[in-house]
Design a protein around this motif. Structure first.
Motif, mmCIF file in Angstrom:
data_model
loop_
_atom_site.group_PDB
_atom_site.id
_atom_site.type_symbol
_atom_site.label_atom_id
_atom_site.label_comp_id
_atom_site.label_asym_id
_atom_site.label_seq_id
_atom_site.Cartn_x
_atom_site.Cartn_y
_atom_site.Cartn_z
ATOM 1 N N UNK A 337 0.844 -1.180 0.000
ATOM 2 C CA UNK A 337 0.000 0.000 0.000
ATOM 3 C C UNK A 337 0.893 1.248 0.000
ATOM 4 N N UNK A 338 0.631 2.160 -0.932
ATOM 5 C CA UNK A 338 1.353 3.435 -0.938
ATOM 6 C C UNK A 338 0.566 4.513 -0.206
ATOM 7 N N UNK A 339 -0.689 4.172 0.164
ATOM 8 C CA UNK A 339 -1.537 5.121 0.875
ATOM 9 C C UNK A 339 -2.496 4.341 1.754
ATOM 10 N N UNK A 340 -2.787 4.909 2.941
ATOM 11 C CA UNK A 340 -3.706 4.266 3.871
ATOM 12 C C UNK A 340 -4.928 5.147 4.080
ATOM 13 N N UNK A 341 -6.006 4.535 4.565
ATOM 14 C CA UNK A 341 -7.244 5.273 4.769
ATOM 15 C C UNK A 341 -7.091 6.322 5.870
ATOM 16 N N UNK A 342 -6.334 6.010 6.895
ATOM 17 C CA UNK A 342 -6.108 6.963 7.989
ATOM 18 C C UNK A 342 -4.601 7.107 8.192
ATOM 19 N N UNK A 343 -4.214 8.217 8.755
ATOM 20 C CA UNK A 343 -2.782 8.490 8.956
ATOM 21 C C UNK A 343 -2.209 7.566 10.023
ATOM 22 N N UNK A 344 -0.984 7.128 9.796
ATOM 23 C CA UNK A 344 -0.249 6.307 10.754
ATOM 24 C C UNK A 344 0.825 7.184 11.412
ATOM 25 N N UNK A 381 11.795 12.550 24.328
ATOM 26 C CA UNK A 381 12.950 11.988 23.643
ATOM 27 C C UNK A 381 12.655 11.453 22.260
ATOM 28 N N UNK A 382 11.452 11.693 21.743
ATOM 29 C CA UNK A 382 11.083 11.209 20.409
ATOM 30 C C UNK A 382 10.502 12.344 19.565
ATOM 31 N N UNK A 383 10.683 12.229 18.270
ATOM 32 C CA UNK A 383 10.092 13.144 17.288
ATOM 33 C C UNK A 383 8.970 12.376 16.604
ATOM 34 N N UNK A 384 7.764 12.917 16.677
ATOM 35 C CA UNK A 384 6.578 12.204 16.202
ATOM 36 C C UNK A 384 5.965 12.913 15.000
ATOM 37 N N UNK A 385 5.559 12.116 14.014
ATOM 38 C CA UNK A 385 4.841 12.674 12.853
ATOM 39 C C UNK A 385 3.846 11.628 12.348
ATOM 40 N N UNK A 386 2.878 12.104 11.593
ATOM 41 C CA UNK A 386 1.846 11.222 11.042
ATOM 42 C C UNK A 386 1.718 11.445 9.547
ATOM 43 N N UNK A 387 1.436 10.380 8.822
ATOM 44 C CA UNK A 387 1.249 10.468 7.371
ATOM 45 C C UNK A 387 0.403 9.297 6.890
ATOM 46 N N UNK A 388 -0.296 9.511 5.765
ATOM 47 C CA UNK A 388 -1.079 8.439 5.153
ATOM 48 C C UNK A 388 -0.509 8.052 3.797
ATOM 49 N N UNK A 389 0.594 8.712 3.394
ATOM 50 C CA UNK A 389 1.271 8.387 2.137
ATOM 51 C C UNK A 389 2.681 7.924 2.448
ATOM 52 N N UNK A 390 3.161 6.939 1.697
ATOM 53 C CA UNK A 390 4.416 6.296 2.061
ATOM 54 C C UNK A 390 5.344 6.162 0.867
ATOM 55 N N UNK A 391 6.562 6.648 1.106
ATOM 56 C CA UNK A 391 7.616 6.576 0.099
ATOM 57 C C UNK A 391 8.928 6.901 0.783
#
Length: 478
Positions: A337-344, A381-391
């Motif tokens: 999957x290059x894209x998900x329904x909700x952000x991870x 101590x962590x950097x957090x981000x969310x995305x629904x597209x993957x590459x």
């Protein structure tokens, strides 16, 4: 008359209140100072120094354990003493460090060393150069050879020579060839006398030197060192330095205290261009899988740097902390999957070599040819981000913008229409509340701040009492 005295009482109240309130702005000056750490180039060259486990100087250079001290107060008898230090190693404590309070349990501890004491051997060489001696020690020795007669200055006898050597070098001293010469002022001796080697035990390290416990870096990039002993149960963190053992990068701790165990631990931490991620593994990993409740499995791997010119609005000052790729599949079937329904949501361990106070962003180059700047947050101590597209992604950061004092023109532009700025020059008693401050809004006293309330109440009561007394006295005179 009664009204006039009431007015005077009110004036007295105002005066007392005004005198009781300190000038605003008196405590607005910042307290303390911010220290800066600078690199002192005198402590070594830019390249790591070579470190041999054993003795080092206080500058980190290798040392063979010897110290030479020269006494040349008498130029005719120069004494040069050589001290040679050897360590007497003890058995390091085998205590399980992970049960100790105060130790960082995220490190793996291995290298240990304990030095109980130092053995010191010393020996002095006396270089005699026309050293004046009494004529009572000297005699002439005549010899015949090849038909010629010659005379040589010598000590009167062996006992006289041995006594002279002992007086210079101490008991057990030996001598090389000693040459006696005659001068207008008497006799002199030239040669060397060497003292007997002596041994002693020292309980402290020689000034300016240390004994080293070292470990090669291997795959680790983050280290800690501690001292501890079973008797006192004290645990103290000690400083580490970097160097080389042969061709290998190493870290080392320099012993400054005898009789305690030194230990070095290491681990792999997240650094710029060596990022670690929160994965399904118990420890952060440079690559690995993350399983999501939404039915997806993400695989994180190292990626190639992105073309920063493709990202509109990206600051020219943005610096890269490392690129990575994320591939997502359905956990149930393994379908890509290059894209998900909700952000991870993903978590990157904060690089330990990046300064505090920066702003983080994630650059994303999607497979559909679009480019995106994703905001990221830092916490725990962590950097957090969310995305629904993957590459392919890249972690970048910018330094926090420094606050600037507003110019007079900016202040005038920000003034609301019809709002009149206070003119402090009209009242010389008006305190300069905002002088030297970087914020634009004037300082105000909060209504919830009751620190002055007791003084105000007492002042008002005193004023009212004074007014009442005045009224009472007026009644009595009528």
């Amino acid at each position: 008359m009664r009204l006039r005295k009431l007015v005077l009482s009110a004036g007295l109240a105002v005066t007392l209140v005004a005198s009781a309130i300190p000038a605003l702005g008196a405590n607005l000056a910042p307290q303390g100072s911010i220290g800066k750490t600078t690199y002192d180039s005198s402590t070594g060259e830019a390249e790591p120094v070579a470190v041999t486990p054993g003795w080092v100087t206080d500058k980190g250079a290798s040392w063979d354990g010897t110290v030479e001290k020269t006494d040349d107060t008498d130029t005719t008898k120069v004494a040069k003493t050589t001290y040679t230090y050897t360590v007497v190693e003890g058995t390091p404590s085998s205590m399980d460090l992970l049960v100790r309070e105060g130790i960082d349990k995220t490190y793996t501890y291995g290298e240990r060393a304990l030095v109980n004491k130092l053995n010191v051997t010393s020996q002095t060489v006396y270089n005699l150069d026309k050293y004046k001696v009494s004529d009572t020690l000297v005699d002439k020795e005549t010899s015949d050879g090849n038909g010629e007669t010659s005379s040589t200055l010598v000590f009167k006898d062996k006992d006289t020579q041995d006594t002279f050597i002992k007086n210079i070098g101490g008991e057990g001293a030996t001598a090389g060839v000693l040459t006696i010469e005659s001068t207008t002022n008497g006799y002199t001796v030239t040669g060397t006398i060497t003292s007997k080697e002596t041994e002693a035990t020292e309980a402290t390290l020689p000034d300016g030197y240390g004994y080293v416990i070292a470990t090669t870096k291997g795959d680790n990039n983050d280290f800690k060192a501690y001292t501890y002993d079973d008797g006192s149960a004290l645990l103290n963190e000690v400083a580490l330095e970097e160097g080389k053992i042969g061709d290998d990068a190493a870290v080392y701790a320099k012993l400054t205290t005898l009789g305690v165990t030194y230990v070095i631990g290491g681990k792999t931490s997240s650094v710029a261009n060596g990022l670690l991620f929160d994965t399904d593994s118990t420890a952060d990993q440079a690559a690995g899988k993350v399983t999501f409740d939404e039915g997806y499995t993400a695989t994180i791997a190292k990626g190639d740097a992105l073309d920063k010119t493709k990202f509109e609005g990206l600051s020219e000052d943005a610096k890269s902390a490392g690129a990575f790729s994320i591939a997502v599949t359905l956990t149930s079937t393994g379908a890509n999957r290059t894209e998900t329904e909700s952000a991870l949501t993903f978590k990157i361990a904060r690089p330990i070599d990046v300064a505090e106070g920066v702003t983080w962003y994630i650059l994303a180059a999607h497979t559909d040819g679009t480019f995106e700047i994703i905001p990221a947050t830092e916490a725990g101590g962590y950097i957090t981000f969310s995305t629904s597209k993957f590459s392919t992604f890249e972690l970048v950061y910018t330094a926090a913008a420094a606050a600037e004092d507003p110019t007079e023109e900016q202040q005038q532009e920000e003034q609301q229409p019809g709002e009149q700025q206070p003119d402090d020059s009209q009242d010389p008693a008006t305190p300069e509340i905002n002088k030297g401050r970087s914020d634009k809004s004037p300082t105000v006293v909060k209504s919830g701040d009751n620190s002055m309330m007791p003084i105000v109440v007492v002042s008002l009561l005193l004023a009212l009492c004074a007014g009442s007394v005045a009224v009472y006295k007026e009644k009595k005179t009528l």
